[in-house]
Design a protein around this motif. Structure first.
Motif, PDB file in Angstrom:
ATOM      1  N   HIS A  74       0.844  -1.202   0.000  1.00  0.00           N
ATOM      2  CA  HIS A  74       0.000   0.000   0.000  1.00  0.00           C
ATOM      3  C   HIS A  74       0.879   1.252   0.000  1.00  0.00           C
ATOM      4  CE1 HIS A  74      -3.272   2.738   0.782  1.00  0.00           C
ATOM      5  NE2 HIS A  74      -2.628   3.193   1.839  1.00  0.00           N
ATOM      6  N   PHE A  75       1.965   1.209   0.778  1.00  0.00           N
ATOM      7  CA  PHE A  75       2.898   2.340   0.816  1.00  0.00           C
ATOM      8  C   PHE A  75       3.438   2.629  -0.588  1.00  0.00           C
ATOM      9  CE2 PHE A  75       7.220   3.885   0.745  1.00  0.00           C
ATOM     10  CZ  PHE A  75       7.115   5.056   1.487  1.00  0.00           C
ATOM     11  N   PHE A  76       3.852   1.579  -1.302  1.00  0.00           N
ATOM     12  CA  PHE A  76       4.397   1.774  -2.652  1.00  0.00           C
ATOM     13  C   PHE A  76       3.340   2.302  -3.617  1.00  0.00           C
ATOM     14  CE2 PHE A  76       7.991  -0.839  -1.211  1.00  0.00           C
ATOM     15  CZ  PHE A  76       9.020  -0.038  -1.687  1.00  0.00           C
ATOM     16  N   ASP A  77       2.111   1.872  -3.414  1.00  0.00           N
ATOM     17  CA  ASP A  77       1.010   2.378  -4.255  1.00  0.00           C
ATOM     18  C   ASP A  77       0.830   3.884  -4.113  1.00  0.00           C
ATOM     19  OD1 ASP A  77       0.114   0.167  -5.657  1.00  0.00           O
ATOM     20  OD2 ASP A  77      -1.113  -0.550  -3.981  1.00  0.00           O
ATOM     21  N   THR A  78       1.153   4.411  -2.931  1.00  0.00           N
ATOM     22  CA  THR A  78       0.932   5.846  -2.682  1.00  0.00           C
ATOM     23  C   THR A  78       2.086   6.729  -3.154  1.00  0.00           C
ATOM     24  OG1 THR A  78       1.930   5.762  -0.470  1.00  0.00           O
ATOM     25  CG2 THR A  78      -0.440   5.306  -0.621  1.00  0.00           C
TER      26      THR A  78
END
Length: 273
Positions: A74-78
């Protein structure tokens, strides 16, 4: 203020660190590393994986590596499309960050494994730990307590720790206040992700520059011999040695660990013109 100039020369690739904790730990374990890296002008993020740290999820209900590493994904998606980070993983966090490396190769400029599970393709973390010497395996078996949320006839759902053995196993060189922090903060490790085989490709995972930081003297959780086995079977670009450290260098040798991380951040890119 010279160091700020130095970092600017490096370009945006090296200004942000993302720290991935090991099994049982949480983002809390990086508090010294976060402070030291921020002093050097870096932006630092530490992620709580599912069922770890402040995550309210029940560890026993985690059934896959994908579910466990979801907060990291999720962090990388943001991240902005052009943004890159230096990804750092400790212990079982190595397998977790390898999963993210396979999925987000263009967002990771360097990957740093600290006494971490650096698995080969189609290997599980359990496969790796089964390669250990008998003497070390005995202590490992004593410190780990299996939890069976689905009953004893089903496979274990998580692995907890015998708190009385934490100091000997993980923190034999760490300050008492950090051992106290860990003993009230550590949570069970979900079992399914530990037995799941990791699948990584040369095209994605293999395209990222990897560095390994070896904990030399008193690491009983991932002994030097096991670290050497991983390094030999899946060689990183460079290996650094952290002397006088137990399994938790972010507690026992925070300054030395910080120096190595800053040094890695400043290794110039090998871009072909």
């Amino acid at each position: 203020m010279e160091w700020k100039q130095e970092l600017k020369v490096e370009g945006a690739e090296t200004k942000r660190f993302v720290l991935v904790h090991g099994g049982g730990f949480g983002a809390w374990c990086w508090y010294k590393t976060i402070t030291l890296l921020e002093k050097h002008g870096f932006q630092v993020d530490a992620v709580d994986l599912t069922g770890s740290g402040v995550s309210s999820f029940d560890t026993n209900n985690i059934t896959s590596l994908a579910q466990y590493v979801k907060p990291l994904l999720h962090f990388f998606d943001t991240l902005k499309p052009t943004e890159k980070v230096i990804l750092v993983g400790h212990d079982f966090g190595g397998a977790c960050m390898s999963y993210a490396m396979e999925m987000f190769p263009s967002k990771i400029s360097k990957a740093v494994f600290i006494s971490a599970a650096m698995l080969a393709n189609a290997q599980s973390t359990l496969d790796l730990f089964n390669q250990q010497s008998e003497s070390n395996y005995d202590l490992m078996e004593q410190v780990h307590l299996f939890l069976y949320a689905n009953g004893k006839k089903s496979p274990p759902t998580a692995v907890d720790f015998d708190r009385s053995l934490l100091k000997e196993f993980f923190f034999n060189q760490s300050p008492p206040k950090d051992i106290a922090l860990a003993s009230v903060s550590m949570r069970p490790i979900p079992f399914a992700p530990v037995v799941e085989k990791l699948h990584v490709s040369e095209k994605n995972y293999g395209s990222i520059r990897r560095f390994y930081i070896k904990t030399m003297e008193d690491d009983y959780a991932v002994p030097v011999s096991l670290q050497d086995t991983m390094i030999k079977s899946n060689p990183p670009e460079q290996v650094f040695q952290l002397k006088g450290s137990d399994h938790a260098p972010f507690f026992s040798r925070p300054q030395s660990l910080n120096r190595i991380l800053v040094e890695i951040s400043q290794i110039p890119s090998k871009k072909s013109s």
